[in-house]
Each structure stands twice: as C-alpha cells, then as structure tokens.
Design an enzyme around this catalytic site. Structure first.
Site, PDB file in Angstrom:
ATOM      1  N   HIS A 163       0.829  -1.200   0.000  1.00  0.00           N
ATOM      2  CA  HIS A 163       0.000   0.000   0.000  1.00  0.00           C
ATOM      3  C   HIS A 163       0.869   1.257   0.000  1.00  0.00           C
ATOM      4  CE1 HIS A 163      -2.835  -3.085   1.064  1.00  0.00           C
ATOM      5  NE2 HIS A 163      -3.798  -2.245   0.770  1.00  0.00           N
ATOM      6  N   SER A 201      -6.488   4.203  -5.258  1.00  0.00           N
ATOM      7  CA  SER A 201      -5.832   4.943  -4.171  1.00  0.00           C
ATOM      8  C   SER A 201      -5.703   6.419  -4.521  1.00  0.00           C
ATOM      9  CB  SER A 201      -4.449   4.365  -3.872  1.00  0.00           C
ATOM     10  OG  SER A 201      -4.557   3.116  -3.255  1.00  0.00           O
ATOM     11  N   ALA A 211      -8.777   4.139   5.897  1.00  0.00           N
ATOM     12  CA  ALA A 211      -9.823   4.262   4.879  1.00  0.00           C
ATOM     13  C   ALA A 211     -10.136   5.746   4.713  1.00  0.00           C
ATOM     14  CB  ALA A 211     -11.059   3.462   5.286  1.00  0.00           C
TER      15      ALA A 211
END
Length: 165
Positions: A69, A82, A120
């Site tokens: 990530h 993203s 998130a």
C-alpha cells in the site's frame, strides 16, 4: 464498470481477476483465490471470501501485502483507486507545510512499524487522518497490523461496492 452477481458468477477466473484484481491494492492473487468460492450471492459475499484469503495468510505474507500500500499524501505511483480515494480526502492538494507533516508522520510510522500507515480515507478528512496518525503511532505492532487489516477491509468493501450492481 460494474457487474451483476449473475455476470460475476459466469466469469472465468481470468475475467474475475481482471475485473477485481485491483480491489486489494494491486494484489490480484486475492481475487484469483476468492474466485474459487463461486457462486457468490452479493458484493458482501465476494468481500468475505476475499478477506478470508487475507486472513489465512501467514503474518509474513500479510506484512508483505500491507507493505504494498502507498504512503498517504505521497506523490509516488499508486493504484488508480488509491489516487481517487486520496484526492477525495484532499491529500492531492496539500500545502507545502501539510505535505511535510504527512511525510514526517509517514516516515515515523514506517520507522516504527516497517509498513505504511493505512486508513480508509473515504471515512476521513485531512485533519482526522492526521489525528489518527498521531494516535496510532502509540500502538504496539500487533495492534497496528490488525488495525491496518481492518482499514484495508473498509477500503476494499468501498471499492467492491462500486464494482457490483
């Protein structure tokens, strides 16, 4: 593009991976494994099976996955989802001071946990993300691994909900 459950259940494994392989940050192996659990009855059912793949990984594999990530507010190459999610929280429009703050917090977090801070962002603002950064830097490693996986579950549920009619 979004798909009905009937369309999804009729997809070949290759088609399923092409459609859902980016839901879990450039980790198509998760979609590849989850496909084996067809027929699905809902987006949540698909998500449960995808999460099961993640939860069945050993800790080393989970950490490798978490490390895939991107850093928040980074200008590095990242998955299109993203990019959009971070833009929605204003992380693509940081002032030079905010950018420096995010970079310092990203580095402090990586130094402590050896993986990026994951949140998130659709559930947050720039300010609440900064607060979460500061709070979570005090957590122990095992708690942060679980928190990262929980945040990934939220992120991927939101992503999946846009792909299933």
């Amino acid at each position: 593009m979004s798909y009905s459950i009937d369309e999804i259940n009729q997809m070949s494994q290759e088609e399923f991976v092409a459609a859902f392989g980016t839901v879990f940050e450039e980790t198509p192996a998760i979609a590849h494994q989850a496909w084996k659990n067809r027929p699905f009855i809902s987006a949540d059912h698909i998500h449960q099976h995808m999460l099961k793949v993640v939860h069945e990984m050993d800790q080393k594999s989970q950490l490798t996955f978490i490390r895939s990530h991107p850093d928040l507010g980074s200008k590095a190459k990242m998955a299109e989802a993203s990019v959009q999610e971070q833009a929605g929280a204003g992380l693509d429009r940081l002032t030079p001071e905010e950018y420096e703050c995010f970079q310092q917090l990203n580095q402090a977090y990586r130094d402590k946990f050896s993986f990026p801070f994951i949140v998130a962002v659709k559930n947050h603002t720039k300010d609440s993300i900064l607060e979460a950064f500061k709070h979570r830097l005090n957590n122990p490693l095992d708690m942060e691994i679980q928190q990262a996986l929980s945040e990934i579950a939220q992120i991927t549920q939101l992503r999946l909900s846009t792909l299933v009619k």
